[in-house]
Design a protein around this motif. Structure first.
Motif, PDB file in Angstrom:
ATOM      1  N   ALA A  92       0.907  -0.599   0.304  1.00 21.79           N
ATOM      2  CA  ALA A  92       0.085  -0.015  -0.411  1.00 21.79           C
ATOM      3  C   ALA A  92       0.413   1.202   0.312  1.00 21.79           C
ATOM      4  O   ALA A  92       1.532   1.386   0.980  1.00 21.79           O
ATOM      5  CB  ALA A  92      -1.274   0.266   1.150  1.00 21.79           C
TER       6      ALA A  92
ATOM      7  N   GLY B 218       7.318  -3.231   0.811  1.00 19.46           N
ATOM      8  CA  GLY B 218       6.536  -3.119   1.983  1.00 19.46           C
ATOM      9  C   GLY B 218       5.464  -1.862   1.482  1.00 19.46           C
ATOM     10  O   GLY B 218       5.759  -1.415   0.427  1.00 19.46           O
ATOM     11  N   MET B 219       4.404  -1.701   2.329  1.00 12.49           N
ATOM     12  CA  MET B 219       3.422  -0.264   2.783  1.00 12.49           C
ATOM     13  C   MET B 219       4.535   0.888   2.671  1.00 12.49           C
ATOM     14  O   MET B 219       5.239   1.024   3.219  1.00 12.49           O
ATOM     15  CB  MET B 219       2.454  -0.419   3.601  1.00 12.49           C
ATOM     16  CG  MET B 219       2.924  -0.990   4.824  1.00 12.49           C
ATOM     17  SD  MET B 219       1.473  -1.304   5.650  1.00 12.49           S
ATOM     18  CE  MET B 219       2.371  -2.117   6.670  1.00 12.49           C
TER      19      MET B 219
ATOM     20  N   GLY C 285      10.839  -3.580   3.492  1.00  7.63           N
ATOM     21  CA  GLY C 285      10.614  -3.500   4.723  1.00  7.63           C
ATOM     22  C   GLY C 285       9.562  -2.404   4.363  1.00  7.63           C
ATOM     23  O   GLY C 285       9.822  -1.422   3.452  1.00  7.63           O
ATOM     24  N   ALA C 286       8.249  -2.121   5.376  1.00  9.79           N
ATOM     25  CA  ALA C 286       7.445  -0.950   5.520  1.00  9.79           C
ATOM     26  C   ALA C 286       8.265  -0.094   6.009  1.00  9.79           C
ATOM     27  O   ALA C 286       9.244   0.558   6.267  1.00  9.79           O
ATOM     28  CB  ALA C 286       6.253  -1.324   6.857  1.00  9.79           C
TER      29      ALA C 286
ATOM     30  N   ILE D 269      19.521  -6.505   5.637  1.00  7.77           N
ATOM     31  CA  ILE D 269      19.023  -6.258   6.896  1.00  7.77           C
ATOM     32  C   ILE D 269      18.990  -8.453   7.130  1.00  7.77           C
ATOM     33  O   ILE D 269      19.499  -8.803   8.426  1.00  7.77           O
ATOM     34  CB  ILE D 269      18.428  -6.165   7.826  1.00  7.77           C
ATOM     35  CG1 ILE D 269      16.627  -6.805   7.356  1.00  7.77           C
ATOM     36  CG2 ILE D 269      18.334  -4.521   8.028  1.00  7.77           C
ATOM     37  CD1 ILE D 269      15.274  -6.820   7.799  1.00  7.77           C
ATOM     38  N   LYS D 270      19.066  -8.853   6.379  1.00 12.06           N
ATOM     39  CA  LYS D 270      19.131 -10.013   6.276  1.00 12.06           C
ATOM     40  C   LYS D 270      19.528 -10.821   4.830  1.00 12.06           C
ATOM     41  O   LYS D 270      18.162 -10.386   4.270  1.00 12.06           O
ATOM     42  CB  LYS D 270      17.866 -10.674   7.142  1.00 12.06           C
ATOM     43  CG  LYS D 270      16.826 -10.755   7.328  1.00 12.06           C
ATOM     44  CD  LYS D 270      16.716 -11.741   8.108  1.00 12.06           C
ATOM     45  CE  LYS D 270      15.325 -10.944   9.178  1.00 12.06           C
ATOM     46  NZ  LYS D 270      14.719 -11.721   9.941  1.00 12.06           N
TER      47      LYS D 270
HETATM   48  C1  COA Z   1      11.355  -6.687   6.121  1.00 12.26           C
HETATM   49  C2  COA Z   1      10.467  -7.764   7.061  1.00 12.26           C
HETATM   50  C3  COA Z   1       9.318  -8.067   6.159  1.00 12.26           C
HETATM   51  C4  COA Z   1      11.092  -8.165   8.052  1.00 12.26           C
HETATM   52  O1  COA Z   1      10.622  -9.305   8.394  1.00 12.26           O
HETATM   53  P1  COA Z   1      11.701 -10.398   9.683  1.00 12.26           P
HETATM   54  O2  COA Z   1      12.568 -10.790   8.676  1.00 12.26           O
HETATM   55  O3  COA Z   1      10.732 -11.113  10.583  1.00 12.26           O
HETATM   56  O4  COA Z   1      12.300  -8.799  10.182  1.00 12.26           O
HETATM   57  P2  COA Z   1      12.778  -9.101  11.756  1.00 12.26           P
HETATM   58  O5  COA Z   1      11.193  -8.753  12.655  1.00 12.26           O
HETATM   59  O6  COA Z   1      13.267  -9.697  12.542  1.00 12.26           O
HETATM   60  O7  COA Z   1      13.662  -7.813  11.812  1.00 12.26           O
HETATM   61  C5  COA Z   1      15.239  -7.847  11.869  1.00 12.26           C
HETATM   62  C6  COA Z   1      15.668  -6.596  11.795  1.00 12.26           C
HETATM   63  O8  COA Z   1      15.546  -5.547  10.767  1.00 12.26           O
HETATM   64  C7  COA Z   1      14.446  -4.559  11.342  1.00 12.26           C
HETATM   65  N1  COA Z   1      13.524  -4.636  10.991  1.00 12.26           N
HETATM   66  C8  COA Z   1      12.679  -5.182  10.013  1.00 12.26           C
HETATM   67  N2  COA Z   1      11.513  -3.936   9.326  1.00 12.26           N
HETATM   68  C9  COA Z   1      12.023  -3.376   9.239  1.00 12.26           C
HETATM   69  C10 COA Z   1      11.801  -2.468   8.877  1.00 12.26           C
HETATM   70  N3  COA Z   1      10.533  -1.891   8.323  1.00 12.26           N
HETATM   71  N4  COA Z   1      12.351  -1.159   8.711  1.00 12.26           N
HETATM   72  C11 COA Z   1      13.030  -0.936   9.338  1.00 12.26           C
HETATM   73  N5  COA Z   1      14.101  -1.747  10.280  1.00 12.26           N
HETATM   74  C12 COA Z   1      13.275  -2.758  10.237  1.00 12.26           C
HETATM   75  C13 COA Z   1      13.571  -5.313  13.227  1.00 12.26           C
HETATM   76  O9  COA Z   1      14.017  -4.036  13.674  1.00 12.26           O
HETATM   77  C14 COA Z   1      15.392  -5.947  13.203  1.00 12.26           C
HETATM   78  O10 COA Z   1      16.595  -4.953  13.521  1.00 12.26           O
HETATM   79  P3  COA Z   1      17.251  -5.865  14.798  1.00 12.26           P
HETATM   80  O11 COA Z   1      17.989  -7.229  14.103  1.00 12.26           O
HETATM   81  O12 COA Z   1      18.323  -4.588  15.013  1.00 12.26           O
HETATM   82  O13 COA Z   1      16.604  -5.917  15.981  1.00 12.26           O
HETATM   83  C15 COA Z   1       8.804  -7.110   7.945  1.00 12.26           C
HETATM   84  O14 COA Z   1       9.397  -6.541   9.209  1.00 12.26           O
HETATM   85  C16 COA Z   1       8.125  -6.092   6.800  1.00 12.26           C
HETATM   86  O15 COA Z   1       8.470  -4.454   7.154  1.00 12.26           O
HETATM   87  N6  COA Z   1       7.421  -6.084   6.651  1.00 12.26           N
HETATM   88  C17 COA Z   1       6.294  -5.281   5.700  1.00 12.26           C
HETATM   89  C18 COA Z   1       4.911  -5.561   5.772  1.00 12.26           C
HETATM   90  C19 COA Z   1       4.141  -4.625   4.678  1.00 12.26           C
HETATM   91  O16 COA Z   1       3.879  -3.167   4.060  1.00 12.26           O
HETATM   92  N7  COA Z   1       2.900  -5.498   4.038  1.00 12.26           N
HETATM   93  C20 COA Z   1       2.477  -4.964   3.054  1.00 12.26           C
HETATM   94  C21 COA Z   1       0.948  -4.877   3.437  1.00 12.26           C
HETATM   95  S1  COA Z   1      -0.240  -3.922   1.948  1.00 12.26           S
END
Ligand code: COA
Length: 196
Positions: A122, A152-153, A170-171, A193-194
């Protein structure tokens, strides 16, 4: 009883969505034709997307794509309709097959290419230029989002960026530099990040 009532409400909601989706798709197919957008087979539209194609430029959309332009179609909430704009005569927007977009804004002066099987969350903004070029002139730089990517959004993808195959952004990230294949990247500025 309450559970039954709620199931009926959900069912009616889905029926309403299907009807709106069919009507929007018919209307948007006509709108794409009017604007000279080449649209593949089986694409679906929920809501009324904004299209502006500069004469001479091209917008080509593959098969089986979905464009959501209202919050009824994405419960994360859509801040604005999907927007595809080309504003020079040699601009080209290319969208692959099986992609999904929710309230995406895609502005193109030179080239924005999106591969197959991409999901764009989004309110994502993608542009190959900075705009307001009368204030601060910067060059156009093509943007490419390769196949299998999930954005991500609320992500902002700036000029000159390539996002690699199967990568997740990521979002709320601001992507200022290219991101490699098969990684998860996030933040402002967006960094890996990974690995996936
Ligand atoms: C990117 C994403 C998929 C990663 O999920 P994950 O693999 O479970 O990652 P984690 O939660 O283990 O985070 C790993 C690290 O990245 C960081 N991180 C994760 N997402 C982040 C983001 N969007 N912005 C900044 N940092 C982020 C976490 O804080 C964590 O940092 P740390 O290692 O220092 O603690 C998820 O965070 C995300 O942003 N999903 C998008 C959801 C979305 O937008 N959906 C669409 C709907 S329309």
């Amino acid at each position: 009883m309450e559970y039954f009532y709620q199931r009926v409400i959900c069912k009616l909601y889905r029926i309403r969505q299907s009807i709106i989706g069919c009507l929007c798709t018919i209307y948007m197919r006509f709108k794409c034709w009017i604007w000279g957008v080449k649209l593949g087979n089986c694409s679906k539209f929920i809501g009324n997307m904004i299209i502006f194609r500069c004469p001479g430029s091209s917008i080509v959309i593959g098969d089986n794509c979905k464009f959501v332009s209202t919050s009824y179609g994405n419960f994360r909430g859509i801040n604005h309709r999907c927007i595809f704009q080309t504003n020079t005569s040699n601009a080209k927007i290319r969208i692959g097959h099986n992609c999904g977009f929710s309230g995406v804004s895609l502005v193109c002066s030179e080239s924005v290419i999106i591969g197959d099987d991409c999901l764009i969350g989004a309110n994502v903004v993608i542009g190959d230029r900075d705009d307001h070029s009368d204030v601060y002139h910067t060059p156009y730089k093509p943007v490419e989002i390769k196949s299998g990517t999930w954005i991500g959004m609320n992500v902002c993808i700036l000029k000159g960026v390539t996002i690699g195959h199967n990568t997740i952004i990521g979002a709320n990230s601001v992507v200022t530099k290219s991101i490699p294949d098969n990684v998860i990247a996030a933040g402002n500025p967006c960094r890996v990040i990974k690995q996936r």
